[in-house]
Write an enzyme that holds these catalytic residues in place. Structure first.
Site, PDB file in Angstrom:
ATOM      1  N   GLN A 243      -4.693  -2.491  16.192  1.00  0.00           N
ATOM      2  CA  GLN A 243      -4.125  -3.511  15.399  1.00  0.00           C
ATOM      3  C   GLN A 243      -2.826  -2.845  14.678  1.00  0.00           C
ATOM      4  O   GLN A 243      -1.664  -3.519  14.883  1.00  0.00           O
ATOM      5  CB  GLN A 243      -4.874  -3.899  14.348  1.00  0.00           C
ATOM      6  CG  GLN A 243      -4.289  -4.911  13.255  1.00  0.00           C
ATOM      7  CD  GLN A 243      -3.827  -6.047  13.828  1.00  0.00           C
ATOM      8  OE1 GLN A 243      -4.173  -6.737  14.716  1.00  0.00           O
ATOM      9  NE2 GLN A 243      -2.839  -6.698  12.986  1.00  0.00           N
ATOM     10  N   GLU A 244      -2.922  -1.591  14.404  1.00  0.00           N
ATOM     11  CA  GLU A 244      -1.818  -0.902  13.727  1.00  0.00           C
ATOM     12  C   GLU A 244      -0.690  -0.425  14.732  1.00  0.00           C
ATOM     13  O   GLU A 244       0.464  -0.788  14.476  1.00  0.00           O
ATOM     14  CB  GLU A 244      -2.384   0.121  13.062  1.00  0.00           C
ATOM     15  CG  GLU A 244      -3.191   0.134  11.735  1.00  0.00           C
ATOM     16  CD  GLU A 244      -2.354  -0.481  10.490  1.00  0.00           C
ATOM     17  OE1 GLU A 244      -1.326  -1.119  10.947  1.00  0.00           O
ATOM     18  OE2 GLU A 244      -2.828  -0.144   9.429  1.00  0.00           O
ATOM     19  N   SER A 245      -0.993  -0.135  16.025  1.00  0.00           N
ATOM     20  CA  SER A 245       0.080   0.515  16.688  1.00  0.00           C
ATOM     21  C   SER A 245       0.035   0.277  18.242  1.00  0.00           C
ATOM     22  O   SER A 245       0.751   0.579  18.928  1.00  0.00           O
ATOM     23  CB  SER A 245       0.115   2.278  16.580  1.00  0.00           C
ATOM     24  OG  SER A 245      -1.157   2.770  17.235  1.00  0.00           O
TER      25      SER A 245
ATOM     26  N   ARG B 127       0.886  -1.219  -0.058  1.00  0.00           N
ATOM     27  CA  ARG B 127       0.044  -0.193  -0.020  1.00  0.00           C
ATOM     28  C   ARG B 127       0.980   1.288   0.021  1.00  0.00           C
ATOM     29  O   ARG B 127       0.360   2.285  -0.162  1.00  0.00           O
ATOM     30  CB  ARG B 127      -0.935  -0.052   1.351  1.00  0.00           C
ATOM     31  CG  ARG B 127      -0.213  -0.117   2.569  1.00  0.00           C
ATOM     32  CD  ARG B 127      -1.255  -0.072   3.661  1.00  0.00           C
ATOM     33  NE  ARG B 127      -0.574  -0.237   4.994  1.00  0.00           N
ATOM     34  CZ  ARG B 127      -1.229   0.278   6.219  1.00  0.00           C
ATOM     35  NH1 ARG B 127      -2.129   1.047   6.171  1.00  0.00           N
ATOM     36  NH2 ARG B 127      -0.375   0.066   7.148  1.00  0.00           N
TER      37      ARG B 127
ATOM     38  N   ILE C 194      -8.760  -0.615  14.354  1.00  0.00           N
ATOM     39  CA  ILE C 194      -7.832  -0.387  13.599  1.00  0.00           C
ATOM     40  C   ILE C 194      -6.581   0.140  14.149  1.00  0.00           C
ATOM     41  O   ILE C 194      -5.442  -0.148  13.788  1.00  0.00           O
ATOM     42  CB  ILE C 194      -8.419   0.308  12.364  1.00  0.00           C
ATOM     43  CG1 ILE C 194      -9.390  -0.286  11.519  1.00  0.00           C
ATOM     44  CG2 ILE C 194      -7.145   0.763  11.313  1.00  0.00           C
ATOM     45  CD1 ILE C 194     -10.037   0.620  10.479  1.00  0.00           C
TER      46      ILE C 194
END
EC number: 4.2.2.n1
Length: 486
Positions: A313-315, A58, A310
């Site tokens: 999950q990301e950070s 991405r 989100i």
């Protein structure tokens, strides 16, 4: 009567002029390879699709080899044009072809056989060949233990040369060379038990081990070896000398080490988060950002708990993290995404959450109208993670397989195939870590379920603070990842 001597005075001047022209033209040197690259304004490079070399995610084009060669092209002041080879034989055959790649950058190790085809630069990375086996199976401890095992390696690789040498000492060693697979395929085949063993370089193992939880290193087969770039055989050293000067420069100024640290310096696997730890994060971290999640989710018409999931999950709801690929902040936005979403500071949690909310809404809006809820949300999450291009590739493959391209249940079966050469070679956007979005979506759905439950009025407060939280099972087969700072 015809007389040759009669023609001499007439053509003497012409013959002299022609001879002089030919003599002078023979003294004019043709542009060397480096000069041609600069005149064309393009550095053509051939590589391989692999997490350790080059692929598109991405963020766009990425990979250790890509970043290293991109900096070289920038130093030359030219555009970089990447081509991917079907296999190693194809890669070496492409180097030096007219109007073709002038350089191969693909984690190549020099050998006597390869030196007949190309010339190698100075080294930029040391790697060790490693025998890989499946956890739960008998662990080989030396070369003699390879006898009787089902082994596969890349055709034309130095690993195949190593096994050929070993076979002279251990005739019982049997192995298959394949040009239809890449390193990722070999590791997957060991992970799934399709083959017993493979032989790959240590950097490839480091990059991929988190995705294949069953693979283990049995032992190192030989000493460390140097990876280098390759140019065409011949006497033109112009490009090779420039490459060596560049590699020497990035070694001395620390650029090379920073790239190594980014791609190989961290084991950024968080592991399974237990109920107590998750409850602590809900109590200590989420309250700092909850108002921003709610405000921007409402503005973009998405569920704030999904947006928060989100972010976790990301950070893990940490605003100052940076991954090895350069994505940053609480919502782990790429530089391009941040700019497109109006985020000037990715480390500002408020801006990051705003950007994440806008990007999630944008991903949903880009999906085909035929995709309905709740699948539309899961597709948007997958696109958020891997990019819409790779998601479209998976949907097209699903349709060809007779599956429903509008159903997440079907498309998630196909996405992991984007890391397998036999499948990604048929797609527009090529290789992707297709297993990542599947686990990304699965984990977020679980975090979302948890958040939906604990944010009910009767469950807020004491129960969370005391850690009395029943957490539904999070996918242990693919732990969440915590990006490590550079």
């Amino acid at each position: 009567m015809f007389s040759p001597t009669a023609l001499r005075p007439r053509y003497a001047k012409w013959l002299i002029a022609t001879g002089l022209f030919l003599m002078l033209s023979g003294c004019v040197d043709k542009p060397n390879t480096l000069e041609r690259v600069k005149e064309d304004g393009v550095l053509r490079v051939v590589t391989r699709n692999s997490p350790a070399t080059y692929f598109q995610d991405r963020s766009g084009e990425t990979g250790f080899e890509y970043e290293l060669v991109k900096r070289f092209a920038d130093d030359l002041g030219v555009e970089l044009k990447i081509e991917t080879a079907d296999n190693l034989d194809d890669l070496f055959n492409q180097v030096g072809k007219p109007n073709g790649p002038v350089l191969a950058a693909a984690g190549l190790v020099s050998s006597e056989q390869r030196k007949k085809q190309v010339r190698f630069s100075r080294s930029y990375l040391e790697v060790t060949p490693q025998i890989i086996y499946r956890n739960g199976q008998s662990r080989p401890t030396d070369a003699g233990d390879l006898v009787g095992k089902k082994i596969m390696v890349l055709k034309g690789s130095t690993h195949a040369e190593q096994l050929a040498e070993l076979k002279q000492k251990y005739p019982g060693i049997q192995y298959e060379e394949s040009d239809a697979v890449e390193v990722v395929d070999l590791l997957r085949m060991v992970d799934e038990g399709q083959i017993d063993l493979t032989l790959v370089d240590s950097n490839e193992v480091a990059m991929n081990q988190v995705y294949f939880t069953n693979i283990r290193v049995a032992f190192d087969l030989g000493d460390a070896r140097s990876q280098s770039w390759a140019v065409a055989a011949g006497e033109d050293n112009s490009l090779l000398n420039e490459i060596n000067s560049y590699l020497d420069k990035v070694q001395k100024n620390g650029t090379l080490q920073r790239l190594k640290d980014r791609y190989y310096g961290h084991v950024d696997v968080l592991g399974y988060m237990g109920a107590t730890t998750f409850a602590q994060h809900l109590q200590q971290r989420l309250p700092k950002y909850e108002q921003h999640f709610k405000a921007y989710a409402k503005k973009e018409k998405v569920d704030w708990r999904l947006l928060a999931a989100i972010g976790y999950q990301e950070s893990l709801w940490q605003p100052a993290v940076t991954s090895k690929t350069g994505v940053r902040g609480l919502m782990m936005l790429t530089q391009n995404t941040a700019q497109a979403m109006g985020v000037s500071n990715r480390l500002d949690p408020k801006q990051s959450i705003m950007g994440g909310a806008k990007y999630l809404a944008y991903m949903k809006d880009q999906l085909d109208e035929s995709i309905q809820e709740p699948d539309r949300t899961w597709f948007a999450l997958a696109a958020y993670n891997v990019g819409s291009g790779h998601l479209d590739d998976a949907r097209k493959l699903a349709a060809k397989e007779g599956l429903n391209p509008d159903k997440w249940l079907d498309v998630k079966k196909i996405l992991p195939r984007l890391s397998q050469k036999q499948w990604y070679s048929k797609t527009r956007y090529g290789y992707a870590r297709g297993g990542e979005p599947v686990h990304f979506v699965a984990n977020i759905r679980r975090y979302y379920d948890i958040l939906t439950w604990v944010t009910q009025p009767q469950l807020e407060g004491d129960q969370v603070a005391e850690g009395n939280l029943h957490v539904p099972g999070i996918d242990k087969s693919k732990p969440a990842q915590e990006p490590a700072p550079l």
